[in-house]
Design an enzyme around this catalytic site. Structure first.
Site, PDB file in Angstrom:
ATOM      1  N   HIS A 174      34.918  34.013   2.652  1.00  0.00           N
ATOM      2  CA  HIS A 174      34.429  34.160   4.030  1.00  0.00           C
ATOM      3  C   HIS A 174      33.694  35.499   4.201  1.00  0.00           C
ATOM      4  O   HIS A 174      32.555  35.533   4.682  1.00  0.00           O
ATOM      5  CB  HIS A 174      35.610  34.078   4.998  1.00  0.00           C
ATOM      6  CG  HIS A 174      35.229  34.256   6.438  1.00  0.00           C
ATOM      7  ND1 HIS A 174      35.015  33.186   7.287  1.00  0.00           N
ATOM      8  CD2 HIS A 174      35.000  35.367   7.179  1.00  0.00           C
ATOM      9  CE1 HIS A 174      34.677  33.635   8.481  1.00  0.00           C
ATOM     10  NE2 HIS A 174      34.658  34.964   8.443  1.00  0.00           N
ATOM     11  N   GLU A 175      34.353  36.574   3.798  1.00  0.00           N
ATOM     12  CA  GLU A 175      33.752  37.897   3.972  1.00  0.00           C
ATOM     13  C   GLU A 175      32.536  38.083   3.066  1.00  0.00           C
ATOM     14  O   GLU A 175      31.604  38.800   3.429  1.00  0.00           O
ATOM     15  CB  GLU A 175      34.787  38.991   3.698  1.00  0.00           C
ATOM     16  CG  GLU A 175      36.012  38.952   4.617  1.00  0.00           C
ATOM     17  CD  GLU A 175      35.655  38.989   6.093  1.00  0.00           C
ATOM     18  OE1 GLU A 175      34.585  39.531   6.439  1.00  0.00           O
ATOM     19  OE2 GLU A 175      36.429  38.467   6.910  1.00  0.00           O
ATOM     20  N   HIS A 229      29.434  37.020   4.908  1.00  0.00           N
ATOM     21  CA  HIS A 229      28.920  38.090   5.776  1.00  0.00           C
ATOM     22  C   HIS A 229      28.216  39.162   4.947  1.00  0.00           C
ATOM     23  O   HIS A 229      27.105  39.586   5.269  1.00  0.00           O
ATOM     24  CB  HIS A 229      30.078  38.747   6.534  1.00  0.00           C
ATOM     25  CG  HIS A 229      30.755  37.853   7.531  1.00  0.00           C
ATOM     26  ND1 HIS A 229      30.068  37.078   8.432  1.00  0.00           N
ATOM     27  CD2 HIS A 229      32.083  37.645   7.781  1.00  0.00           C
ATOM     28  CE1 HIS A 229      30.932  36.424   9.200  1.00  0.00           C
ATOM     29  NE2 HIS A 229      32.159  36.739   8.806  1.00  0.00           N
TER      30      HIS A 229
END
Length: 416
Positions: A21-22, A25
């Site tokens: 997920h990170e 980003h």
């Protein structure tokens, strides 16, 4: 399976889902030219940290999420004011590479003076009063501010989150959840391949001293028909027939070692015979992998969204919510059921994280996208300080909710 193996697989699940997920980003922020200050897994005190290029990677104590800290996304914590005494270090091109804010005495190879003017965002220059003389220097775009022994890279405006287009910023935010979606699709695909395609209903095991054993059913029998009704791969037909025939004689035909064997089976008064029902399987072909993956993704998505709807409209009690402790408990159960079960749960959890983060709740990715949408419509951004307050309050509420559900988890464990 040992407790150590279960624990390691639970930790691995959290680590992979949060990291992917990170990374979404992080990667798209870097592509947009945004300075990423920190890539963190977990919250709270740092357990392990290292720096690569411009980004510090950290592993933190509380495994309840993660974050990517981008320059300019929140107000910068360190600033230099006019009239402040600092020291600067120059490179061979006479550019400032370090700006020292404290412990100025005893630093060698530096120029010390009072700040007459400084711009670290657009002009990248500093003017110092050194004794009776004025001196002006260009600041290197990757210059470091040093205070209390800690180096912090400056963030020129073109490296800040707010300097990028709405589309670039939205992409750097939405790609976190998108990576969770993509991971879920891949994992569901693996589940379909590993699980195969059911072809016939099969008896996985027989419970001792129950009607199935008394009737002569054996482990591995393929159920062809019951009371003249073909069973095929639909196990629900079989369970419905059994539950609907308490204490009644049923005519079964099973396939055993390639031969059809007729048997009479009489369920108990509760409509049970004492078997574990499974499937005879074959490998899935390409089309079946695609359709099976789509079925998993679509049905799981609908189920998760339905759960969110019930939560919003108060159809779910607070006592029914589970937190980190409950998640660890459930994950452990899936781990013990085998690798296919473990991957299936990882896919569900990844899809859940992606959808949850898109909710328009302050501090979540969905809320940040809402603010960007407002900016796109009105043509100017919302005041960053006000947006930061909204996200801070949202984060505090999420942490409070986490405490409440964790308390529920602990009470549930004690009672059980």
């Amino acid at each position: 399976m040992s407790s150590l193996e279960i624990t390691l697989k639970v930790i691995l699940l959290f680590f992979v889902l949060v990291t992917i997920h990170e990374w979404g980003h992080f990667y798209f922020a870097k592509r947009a030219g945004i300075l990423v200050r920190e890539f963190a897994i977990g919250f709270g005190p740092k357990l392990f940290t290292f720096k690569k290029d411009e980004t510090r990677f950290t592993l933190r104590l509380l495994p309840i999420g993660g974050f990517v800290r981008m320059a300019g996304e929140d107000p910068e914590m360190i600033d230099i004011q006019k009239g402040q005494t600092i020291a600067v270090k120059l490179n061979k091109s006479n550019q400032v590479t370090h700006l020292y804010l404290d412990q100025l005495t005893g630093r060698s190879g530096v120029i010390q003076g009072e700040v007459a003017q400084i711009d670290m965002e657009r002009k990248l220059e500093v003017a110092l009063l050194v004794g009776e003389d004025d001196a002006k220097y260009d600041i290197h775009p990757q210059a470091m501010m040093v205070t209390k022994g800690t180096e912090t890279q400056i963030a020129p405006y073109d490296r800040q989150f707010g300097s990028k287009t709405v589309g670039q910023r939205a992409l750097s935010i939405v790609m976190g959840p998108v990576m969770n979606f993509l991971l879920a699709v891949v994992l569901f695909c693996i589940v379909v391949i590993m699980a195969g395609v059911p072809t016939n209903t099969k008896l996985e095991s027989i419970v001792a001293d129950q009607p199935a054993q008394h009737s002569g059913l054996l482990k591995g029998d393929i159920v062809k028909s019951v009371n003249g009704k073909e069973i095929g791969k639909d196990a629900t037909v079989l369970t419905t027939l059994i539950q609907g025939s308490p204490s009644k004689v049923m005519n079964w035909i099973v396939v055993r070692n390639g031969q059809e064997v007729p048997l009479q089976v009489t369920p108990s008064g509760e409509g049970k015979i004492g078997v574990v029902i499974g499937f005879d399987k074959r490998s899935a072909n390409f089309n079946e992998v695609l359709t099976g993956t789509w079925d998993y993704v679509s049905k799981t998505t609908v189920g998760i969204l339905d759960g969110f709807k019930k939560l919003v409209f108060g159809q779910v009690k607070m006592d029914d919510l589970g937190g980190p402790v409950r998640i660890v408990e459930v994950t452990g159960q899936f781990v013990q059921n085998g690798m296919t079960s473990y991957i299936y749960w990882a896919a569900i959890f990844s899809l859940y994280l992606g959808l949850f983060n898109l909710l328009p709740f302050p501090a979540l990715d969905g809320s940040r996208l809402v603010f960007l949408g407002i900016e796109a419509v009105r043509g100017k951004p919302v005041d960053p300080s006000r947006e930061s307050i909204v996200h801070f309050v949202g984060f505090a509420l999420l942490m409070l909710l986490m405490v409440v559900v964790t308390y529920n988890d602990i009470v549930r464990l004690i009672k059980s």
